[in-house]
Design a protein around this motif. Structure first.
Motif, PDB file in Angstrom:
ATOM      1  N   ALA A   1       0.476  -1.202  -0.045  1.00  0.00           N
ATOM      2  CA  ALA A   1      -0.138  -0.302  -0.212  1.00  0.00           C
ATOM      3  C   ALA A   1       0.774   1.205  -0.010  1.00  0.00           C
ATOM      4  N   VAL A   2       2.574   0.954   0.849  1.00  0.00           N
ATOM      5  CA  VAL A   2       2.556   2.729   0.677  1.00  0.00           C
ATOM      6  C   VAL A   2       3.965   1.797   1.104  1.00  0.00           C
ATOM      7  N   ALA A   3       5.592   1.841   0.580  1.00  0.00           N
ATOM      8  CA  ALA A   3       6.938   2.374  -0.128  1.00  0.00           C
ATOM      9  C   ALA A   3       7.124   3.046   0.222  1.00  0.00           C
ATOM     10  N   GLU A   4       8.643   2.768   0.452  1.00  0.00           N
ATOM     11  CA  GLU A   4      10.195   3.697   0.228  1.00  0.00           C
ATOM     12  C   GLU A   4      10.911   3.800  -1.146  1.00  0.00           C
ATOM     13  N   HIS A   5      10.869   4.940  -1.643  1.00  0.00           N
ATOM     14  CA  HIS A   5      11.266   4.951  -3.021  1.00  0.00           C
ATOM     15  C   HIS A   5      12.636   5.916  -3.117  1.00  0.00           C
ATOM     16  N   GLU A   6      13.557   5.715  -2.736  1.00  0.00           N
ATOM     17  CA  GLU A   6      14.510   7.197  -3.065  1.00  0.00           C
ATOM     18  C   GLU A   6      14.677   8.091  -2.260  1.00  0.00           C
ATOM     19  N   GLY A   7      14.529   7.845  -0.874  1.00  0.00           N
ATOM     20  CA  GLY A   7      14.424   8.434   0.141  1.00  0.00           C
ATOM     21  C   GLY A   7      13.376   8.610   0.791  1.00  0.00           C
ATOM     22  N   ARG A   8      12.152   8.697  -0.595  1.00  0.00           N
ATOM     23  CA  ARG A   8      10.829   9.660  -0.274  1.00  0.00           C
ATOM     24  C   ARG A   8       9.459   8.313   0.190  1.00  0.00           C
ATOM     25  N   ILE A   9       8.566   8.641   1.220  1.00  0.00           N
ATOM     26  CA  ILE A   9       7.619   7.788   1.496  1.00  0.00           C
ATOM     27  C   ILE A   9       6.621   8.114   0.019  1.00  0.00           C
ATOM     28  N   VAL A  10       5.888   7.028  -0.583  1.00  0.00           N
ATOM     29  CA  VAL A  10       5.633   7.623  -1.036  1.00  0.00           C
ATOM     30  C   VAL A  10       3.788   6.024  -1.685  1.00  0.00           C
ATOM     31  N   LEU A  11       3.140   6.277  -2.055  1.00  0.00           N
ATOM     32  CA  LEU A  11       1.961   5.311  -2.319  1.00  0.00           C
ATOM     33  C   LEU A  11       2.461   4.450  -3.890  1.00  0.00           C
ATOM     34  N   GLY A  12       1.806   3.237  -2.761  1.00  0.00           N
ATOM     35  CA  GLY A  12       2.296   1.836  -4.002  1.00  0.00           C
ATOM     36  C   GLY A  12       1.431   1.408  -5.548  1.00  0.00           C
TER      37      GLY A  12
END
Length: 256
Positions: free
Chosen positions: A197-208
């Motif tokens: 549902a949520v992810a970490e991407h390049e240091g940011r918390i993002v919508l999956g």
């Protein structure tokens, strides 16, 4: 401190998130092992993509989990990069499999799961993933039995912390990613495991990415952001350890 299986590459390392909870890096995704000190029972959340099982088995062995001690496997959703090793883990351990009710038929192989509705950015991301060395991880996988189908609000008993409280996982159904996607909230230790549902991407918390309903996915993310948690563990990317609630409330959409 990060530990490694003796013959494992860094992509398969594991580390302790909090006492009793380890993150296992399964190449393109994460699995999580919950086993409090002094408790022989263990719970594995997700199992990684195709080819994960030999390394996953070695990691469980390194962490002192014998096959009969793995009580359950919780699958946060039906996507192959989280379920591909589940049938092998069950054959090895005899663990019972828990999944969201709406995703259970897809995990069992009874029906195909719905296709994600992709943005242009997600199309590019999907192409990058499937053209890389991890493309094998997206191949069809063996069906896996589901023993327990859970609904929103159900509780999973995770045992007692040594000298501390009992820990229960509160099931949150978050259908924006897949119809039966679930997260696990462990209020006794201030942790949420969000699945995709949520992810970490390049240091940011993002919508999956790669969900079926973006508007619902935002509602799911808001629900997660309402939790008072210190630690957030994602299906992809690095966990947030400390002030996780604040991080979840600052979530962005990197793939709109």
């Amino acid at each position: 401190m990060t530990a490694h299986a003796p013959d494992s590459p860094s992509a398969w390392e594991y580390d302790e998130v909090i006492p009793g909870l380890h993150r296992v890096r399964c190449g393109i995704s994460n699995a999580y092992l919950w086993r409090p000190a002094g408790d022989e029972r263990a719970t594995l959340v997700d199992t990684g993509p195709v080819g994960t099982f030999p390394r996953l088995r070695r990691t469980l062995t390194d962490l002192g989990v014998a096959p009969h001690q793995l009580e359950r496997v919780v699958l946060t959703h039906f996507h192959d990069d989280h379920t591909a090793a589940a049938a092998e883990v069950v054959a090895w351990s005899g663990a019972r499999v828990v999944a969201g009710r709406a995703d259970a038929p897809h995990i069992r192989g009874e029906t195909p799961g719905p296709v994600p509705v992709l943005t242009a950015a997600e199309v590019r991301l999907h192409a990058a993933v499937t053209s890389s060395a991890v493309a094998e991880a997206l191949e069809p996988v063996a069906a896996c039995p589901v023993d327990v189908e859970v609904d929103d609000g159900d509780l999973l008993d995770l045992g007692d912390l040594a000298g501390g409280p009992s820990v229960a996982a509160h099931v949150l159904v978050l259908p924006g990613h897949t119809p039966g996607s679930i997260a696990l909230h462990l209020p006794a230790v201030g942790v949420v495991l969000t699945g995709d549902a949520v992810a970490e991407h390049e240091g940011r918390i993002v919508l999956g990415p790669f969900g079926i309903d973006r508007e619902q996915a935002w509602r799911d993310a808001a629900r997660l952001a309402s939790l008072e948690v210190d630690v957030a563990c994602f299906g992809h990317g690095e966990p947030v350890i400390g002030r996780a609630a604040q991080a979840l409330r600052s979530l962005t959409d990197a793939f709109a």
